[in-house]
Motif scaffolding. Structure first.
Motif, PDB file in Angstrom:
ATOM      1  N   LEU A 188      62.420 -10.832  58.545  1.00 30.47           N
ATOM      2  CA  LEU A 188      62.124  -9.584  59.268  1.00 30.47           C
ATOM      3  C   LEU A 188      61.241  -9.871  60.477  1.00 30.47           C
ATOM      4  O   LEU A 188      61.452  -9.321  61.562  1.00 30.47           O
ATOM      5  N   GLY A 200      63.172 -10.926  63.273  1.00 33.47           N
ATOM      6  CA  GLY A 200      64.133  -9.948  63.797  1.00 33.47           C
ATOM      7  C   GLY A 200      65.519 -10.074  63.209  1.00 33.47           C
ATOM      8  O   GLY A 200      66.492  -9.670  63.843  1.00 33.47           O
ATOM      9  N   ARG A 201      65.601 -10.607  61.995  1.00 33.56           N
ATOM     10  CA  ARG A 201      66.911 -10.738  61.360  1.00 33.56           C
ATOM     11  C   ARG A 201      67.086  -9.675  60.276  1.00 33.56           C
ATOM     12  O   ARG A 201      66.122  -9.259  59.643  1.00 33.56           O
ATOM     13  N   PRO A 202      68.346  -9.234  60.047  1.00 37.08           N
ATOM     14  CA  PRO A 202      68.560  -8.200  59.037  1.00 37.08           C
ATOM     15  C   PRO A 202      68.390  -8.738  57.610  1.00 37.08           C
ATOM     16  O   PRO A 202      68.549  -9.934  57.367  1.00 37.08           O
ATOM     17  N   THR A 210      70.992  -2.183  54.123  1.00 40.04           N
ATOM     18  CA  THR A 210      70.754  -3.322  55.027  1.00 40.04           C
ATOM     19  C   THR A 210      69.947  -2.817  56.210  1.00 40.04           C
ATOM     20  O   THR A 210      70.300  -1.817  56.837  1.00 40.04           O
ATOM     21  N   VAL A 241      67.199  -3.735  59.687  1.00 41.57           N
ATOM     22  CA  VAL A 241      66.652  -4.680  60.664  1.00 41.57           C
ATOM     23  C   VAL A 241      65.471  -3.960  61.336  1.00 41.57           C
ATOM     24  O   VAL A 241      65.555  -2.771  61.633  1.00 41.57           O
ATOM     25  N   ALA A 266      63.996  -6.525  66.207  1.00 39.91           N
ATOM     26  CA  ALA A 266      65.424  -6.684  66.518  1.00 39.91           C
ATOM     27  C   ALA A 266      65.600  -6.654  68.037  1.00 39.91           C
ATOM     28  O   ALA A 266      65.126  -5.726  68.697  1.00 39.91           O
ATOM     29  N   SER A 302      58.118  -4.635  55.346  1.00 41.42           N
ATOM     30  CA  SER A 302      57.727  -4.588  56.766  1.00 41.42           C
ATOM     31  C   SER A 302      56.207  -4.557  56.907  1.00 41.42           C
ATOM     32  O   SER A 302      55.647  -5.152  57.813  1.00 41.42           O
ATOM     33  N   PHE A 318      62.891   0.912  60.584  1.00 42.58           N
ATOM     34  CA  PHE A 318      64.097   0.071  60.572  1.00 42.58           C
ATOM     35  C   PHE A 318      65.299   0.802  61.137  1.00 42.58           C
ATOM     36  O   PHE A 318      65.400   2.025  61.029  1.00 42.58           O
ATOM     37  N   ALA A 326      73.583  -8.230  54.863  1.00 37.69           N
ATOM     38  CA  ALA A 326      72.985  -9.390  55.530  1.00 37.69           C
ATOM     39  C   ALA A 326      73.132 -10.631  54.664  1.00 37.69           C
ATOM     40  O   ALA A 326      73.413 -10.540  53.464  1.00 37.69           O
TER      41      ALA A 326
END
Ligand SMILES: Nc1nc2c(ncn2[C@@H]2O[C@H](COP(=O)(O)OP(=O)(O)OP(=O)(O)O)[C@@H](O)[C@H]2O)c(=O)[nH]1
Ligand SMILES: [Zn+2]
Length: 345
Positions: free
Chosen positions: A11, A14-16, A23, A25, A30, A120, A129, A136
């Motif tokens: 996270l 910046g990846r899902p 799911t 991101v 992101a 997060s 999100f 993912a």
């Protein structure tokens, strides 16, 4: 590394991540390029913490009525990627009125949503999100995310002698690594503590106060005073804990400062960002003391949560008050800690 720790790292980058059936991101990390790929039509709804939804005026809608429950916000033509980035950042609240209409939607999997928001927070990101359709590569169960906790197990990684200005007593620095997430924390061992319980200070990282001499808090003076007291006594242990901003991370602390520039106090600013008043726990500090063979301490602090945190982990604690003179910039901050966070005289 635990699955939750891997998800937190993803996270931050910046990846899902898939949590339960959702799911997500992060809005904060992101990139526009990744969003163009994952959500080419800009239809992904926005997942917010209940507290943030209330702050932007969604509290009257049924789906957003509880400030504890996560809220989903429908996309519409005017709600562009750029608008969403502004909407989740409270610094913008004072720069403009919240546009609208915003419409909340039912959250299909509330436990997964809570889990994602927990991750997060632990990642030090604004809890918000985009919700995506495609699973993912990294997936975890909702329960793995909701039970994700800060690290609490350490191993000593390295130690060395460290001459420190103003300290005549021989001093060692001990680097430790948390097993759960690989984060590094440090103990400064002054002299040779032994016999009676040592004088100990748990210092939470504060880049602004420790390095730049910020006057907004009392961290720098407290750090220096603790070292002087240990020098005078001939021994002591300072734990430097990587818990910047009471655990909300550096970027979020700076956001909290921006809110304080607008008149909020330190506690209100944390809540406005979607965090608790204090996101730290002190289990890791207890593990660090144990790694040094310490089971009982005289703790320099005014914060009852530090005393309770160590005691809960089985360390015997006697408190030594640690007050430093206020300055015009931090007087309100210190008063708020007393009035709202139960700090001791
Ligand atoms: N979120 C947030 N963190 C802050 C603010 N001001 C300082 N901090 C952080 O608060 C932490 C200070 O913690 P400590 O020095 O352990 O102080 P304390 O919890 O008041 O406890 P004692 O000093 O032991 O009484 C550091 O991580 C700082 O970065 C603020 O306005 N908001
Ligand atoms: Zn500080």
């Amino acid at each position: 590394m635990s699955k939750a720790a891997a998800a937190i790292a993803a996270l931050r980058a910046g990846r899902p991540v898939t949590v339960g059936s959702l799911t997500v991101v992060p809005v904060e990390t992101a990139t526009d390029a990744l969003l163009a790929e994952l959500d080419p039509d800009s239809r992904s709804p926005l997942l917010l913490s209940g507290a943030r939804a209330a702050a932007i005026g969604l509290g009257n809608q049924r789906e957003a009525a509880s400030t504890l429950a996560p809220v989903l916000v429908e996309r519409s033509d005017w709600l562009t990627t750029g608008k969403i980035r502004e909407l989740v950042d409270p610094a913008w609240d004072f720069a403009r009125f919240v546009e609208g209409p915003l419409r909340s939607l039912p959250v299909a999997d509330p436990e997964a949503a809570l889990g994602a928001l927990t991750l997060s927070r632990l990642a030090g990101l604004v809890p918000a999100f985009w919700l995506l359709d495609t699973p993912a590569a990294l997936a975890l169960k909702s329960s793995e995310a909701t039970s994700a906790a800060r690290p609490r197990t350490v191993a000593i990684a390295a130690r060395a002698i460290l001459p420190v200005e103003g300290l005549e007593v021989p001093t060692q620095i001990v680097a430790m690594r948390a097993e759960e997430d690989g984060s590094e924390h440090v103990a400064l061992v002054i002299g040779a503590p032994g016999g009676k319980p040592p004088l100990v200070r748990l210092h939470s990282e504060c880049l602004t106060g420790d390095v730049f001499g910020s006057l907004k808090c009392d961290c720098g003076p407290q750090l220096n005073a603790a070292l002087r007291l240990m020098e005078a006594e001939g021994s002591g242990i300072l734990l430097y804990l990587r818990q910047e901003g009471r655990g909300i991370g550096l970027a979020n602390k700076i956001r909290a400062y921006a809110l304080q520039d607008r008149g909020l106090d330190t506690v209100e600013a944390n809540r406005r960002l979607g965090f608790g008043d204090d996101e730290r726990d002190f289990a890791l500090a207890a593990a660090m003391l144990r790694a040094l063979g310490v089971e009982a301490v005289r703790l320099l602090t005014n914060n009852p949560a530090k005393i309770e945190g160590l005691a809960a982990a089985g360390i015997a604690v006697t408190r030594v008050p640690h007050h430093l003179p206020a300055n015009p910039h931090n007087a309100d901050y210190l008063a708020t800690k007393k009035a709202k966070s139960g700090h001791l005289d």
